[in-house]
Design an enzyme around this catalytic site. Structure first.
Site, PDB file in Angstrom:
ATOM      1  N   ASP A 126       0.794  -1.230   0.000  1.00 62.17           N
ATOM      2  CA  ASP A 126       0.000   0.000   0.000  1.00 62.17           C
ATOM      3  C   ASP A 126       0.825   1.278   0.000  1.00 62.17           C
ATOM      4  O   ASP A 126       0.344   2.320   0.411  1.00 62.17           O
ATOM      5  CB  ASP A 126      -0.922   0.000   1.216  1.00 62.17           C
ATOM      6  CG  ASP A 126      -0.180  -0.251   2.527  1.00 62.17           C
ATOM      7  OD1 ASP A 126       1.048  -0.034   2.569  1.00 62.17           O
ATOM      8  OD2 ASP A 126      -0.825  -0.678   3.508  1.00 62.17           O
ATOM      9  N   GLU A 143      -0.277  -9.047  -1.175  1.00 59.25           N
ATOM     10  CA  GLU A 143      -0.948  -8.469  -0.007  1.00 59.25           C
ATOM     11  C   GLU A 143      -2.121  -7.585  -0.437  1.00 59.25           C
ATOM     12  O   GLU A 143      -2.362  -6.505   0.106  1.00 59.25           O
ATOM     13  CB  GLU A 143       0.029  -7.685   0.878  1.00 59.25           C
ATOM     14  CG  GLU A 143      -0.474  -7.539   2.319  1.00 59.25           C
ATOM     15  CD  GLU A 143       0.466  -6.753   3.221  1.00 59.25           C
ATOM     16  OE1 GLU A 143       1.252  -7.396   3.940  1.00 59.25           O
ATOM     17  OE2 GLU A 143       0.415  -5.509   3.200  1.00 59.25           O
ATOM     18  N   GLU A 170      -2.144   5.119   2.914  1.00 59.91           N
ATOM     19  CA  GLU A 170      -2.057   3.720   2.486  1.00 59.91           C
ATOM     20  C   GLU A 170      -3.403   3.119   2.086  1.00 59.91           C
ATOM     21  O   GLU A 170      -3.482   2.331   1.133  1.00 59.91           O
ATOM     22  CB  GLU A 170      -1.419   2.874   3.597  1.00 59.91           C
ATOM     23  CG  GLU A 170       0.053   3.143   3.820  1.00 59.91           C
ATOM     24  CD  GLU A 170       0.344   4.289   4.770  1.00 59.91           C
ATOM     25  OE1 GLU A 170       1.512   4.458   5.153  1.00 59.91           O
ATOM     26  OE2 GLU A 170      -0.621   5.022   5.130  1.00 59.91           O
ATOM     27  N   HIS A 172       4.590   6.259  15.418  1.00 60.19           N
ATOM     28  CA  HIS A 172       5.046   7.216  14.402  1.00 60.19           C
ATOM     29  C   HIS A 172       3.968   7.609  13.404  1.00 60.19           C
ATOM     30  O   HIS A 172       4.182   8.500  12.596  1.00 60.19           O
ATOM     31  CB  HIS A 172       6.216   6.609  13.616  1.00 60.19           C
ATOM     32  CG  HIS A 172       5.802   5.490  12.704  1.00 60.19           C
ATOM     33  ND1 HIS A 172       5.575   4.213  13.152  1.00 60.19           N
ATOM     34  CD2 HIS A 172       5.570   5.480  11.368  1.00 60.19           C
ATOM     35  CE1 HIS A 172       5.215   3.450  12.132  1.00 60.19           C
ATOM     36  NE2 HIS A 172       5.194   4.187  11.046  1.00 60.19           N
ATOM     37  N   ARG A 192       1.033   9.069  11.068  1.00 59.81           N
ATOM     38  CA  ARG A 192       0.532  10.434  10.865  1.00 59.81           C
ATOM     39  C   ARG A 192      -0.723  10.702  11.692  1.00 59.81           C
ATOM     40  O   ARG A 192      -0.871  11.773  12.294  1.00 59.81           O
ATOM     41  CB  ARG A 192       0.201  10.658   9.380  1.00 59.81           C
ATOM     42  CG  ARG A 192       1.397  10.852   8.471  1.00 59.81           C
ATOM     43  CD  ARG A 192       0.921  11.156   7.052  1.00 59.81           C
ATOM     44  NE  ARG A 192       2.038  11.349   6.133  1.00 59.81           N
ATOM     45  CZ  ARG A 192       2.612  10.377   5.440  1.00 59.81           C
ATOM     46  NH1 ARG A 192       2.173   9.137   5.572  1.00 59.81           N
ATOM     47  NH2 ARG A 192       3.624  10.625   4.632  1.00 59.81           N
ATOM     48  N   HIS A 205      11.227   7.169  16.114  1.00 56.79           N
ATOM     49  CA  HIS A 205      11.254   7.585  14.709  1.00 56.79           C
ATOM     50  C   HIS A 205      11.972   8.928  14.588  1.00 56.79           C
ATOM     51  O   HIS A 205      11.874   9.789  15.471  1.00 56.79           O
ATOM     52  CB  HIS A 205       9.830   7.701  14.183  1.00 56.79           C
ATOM     53  CG  HIS A 205       9.708   7.720  12.692  1.00 56.79           C
ATOM     54  ND1 HIS A 205       9.964   8.842  11.946  1.00 56.79           N
ATOM     55  CD2 HIS A 205       9.373   6.749  11.808  1.00 56.79           C
ATOM     56  CE1 HIS A 205       9.777   8.569  10.666  1.00 56.79           C
ATOM     57  NE2 HIS A 205       9.424   7.300  10.549  1.00 56.79           N
TER      58      HIS A 205
END
Length: 385
Positions: free
Chosen positions: A100, A122, A136, A211, A213, A243
């Site tokens: 993704d 996937e 994603e 981490h 968003r 991160h």
């Protein structure tokens, strides 16, 4: 069936793609009826290069598209024409992408423009929320709209694709290739990480990663919840490879760096990270792939997401969904630390043979092999024991 060799191109750009496609690339190259080209976009530079070394892979074509401070739109705008140009030169019979990422969708779109069929490893993972995870969820859904061969990792992912109108006739359930990858390097990871992690306590470890968003607005509050748990349960040692994103660093370090049983580390390489997770009692994460890796290692995972595209782990008790609410995190983790943590005993994500199934499925689509049977989840033991 034809015995003529066909040319297959595998396109990756990020660290997770390298991990999950390495077993596929090796399985494809073990076939004597395929020629395989590895193309990398360089969406992640240092992380991608390090991961290729772990799995003994060398790109045949490296576009090197990463630039400092790049935005998603700018990267996508460079990626599609650059990939299309390479595909016109390579003229593969088939193209494989994974998952993704922005690379996944950009390469799929470029191949579509060049009339090259694409297999999506996937395929079918869904949250049905375009903002979680962002971007994603959009990338994989747009990718699946134009792929020729769908390779969902589980029966649940297959059902998502069927509900969206994708034909079952061009679909194979493979298991998740990350299980293959974990099994292939776990022994090496345990040995190598013994040195990397030598400065850390060896017992009662908790691996933490944050981490995403969508968690940035509450990152400080989540860190405060972790600090509270750490002070309440001083026998546990929280190891947090932080991160490098400055927003993450600025949110978590002021809260956690003074807590004595919290260890703020630089990001680990994959081998060390796998060793850390395998030696942990619990994993707390907002990552996608770690949900599968933790389950494959037999380590319970608390997921800092409001929804997961990997619900199979919840069904077998390997994953617990905390969302990104600090209070819910406290309510969920406290009972786990007060009692003996129960390790998952089964892995619903794969059996370590997914790479071989993917390779056979591609060969089948090219007229070189029989169609492989779908992988069906059976209660097999997790890797770490």
């Amino acid at each position: 069936m034809s015995t003529t060799k066909k040319h297959v191109c595998v396109a990756i750009g990020t660290r997770p793609e390298a991990v999950k496609m390495a077993p596929v690339i090796h399985a494809l190259r073990h076939r004597d009826d395929l020629n395989v080209t590895l193309l990398t976009t360089g969406q992640h530079r240092e992380q991608l290069d390090a991961m290729l070394q772990v799995f003994n892979l060398v790109p045949d074509v490296d576009l090197g598209l990463m630039q400092p401070g790049q935005g998603l739109a700018e990267l996508f705008g460079r990626m599609v024409p650059a990939v299309a140009h390479q595909l016109r030169e390579l003229r593969p019979d088939y193209l494989l992408v994974h998952g993704d990422t922005l690379t996944t969708f950009a390469v799929t779109l470029a191949a579509f423009f060049e009339d090259i069929p694409v297999a999506h490893v996937e395929a079918g993972l869904r949250t049905y929320n375009l903002r979680e995870p962002f971007p994603e969820e959009a990338s994989r859904r747009m990718c699946d709209a134009i792929t020729d061969l769908d390779l969902p990792p589980t029966g649940w992912a297959k059902q998502n694709l069927l509900r969206e109108g994708k034909p079952e006739s061009t679909m194979v359930v493979t298991g998740n290739t990350v299980v293959d990858a974990v099994q292939q390097v776990l022994g090496r990871a345990k040995e190598a990480s013994a040195k990397t992690l030598a400065h850390l306590p060896t017992t009662a470890r908790i691996t933490l990663t944050m981490h995403r968003r969508e968690n940035l607005p509450v990152m400080r509050e989540l860190a405060e919840a972790v600090a509270t748990l750490s002070r309440e349960f001083p026998a546990f040692h929280v190891v947090y490879p932080v991160h490098l994103n400055p927003v993450v660093q600025n949110a978590v370090r002021p809260v956690l760096e003074s807590v004595p049983n919290v260890y703020l580390e630089q990001p680990y390489d994959y081998i060390s990270m796998l060793g850390l997770m395998s030696s942990s009692e619990l994993i707390i994460t907002d990552s996608g792939g770690i949900q599968e890796e933790g389950t494959a290692l037999g380590v319970p995972v608390v997921v800092l997401r409001n929804v997961t595209e990997r619900p199979e782990g919840i069904e077998v008790g390997a994953l617990k969904l905390a969302g990104n609410d600090p209070e819910k995190l406290l309510e969920l983790v406290r009972p786990l630390l007060q009692k003996a943590i129960v390790r998952p005993t089964v892995n619903p994500y794969g059996d370590g043979q997914a790479g071989e199934r993917v390779a056979q499925a591609v060969a089948w689509r090219l007229g070189l092999a029989d169609k492989p049977a779908d992988w069906l989840f059976e209660p097999v033991a997790a890797t770490n024991g």
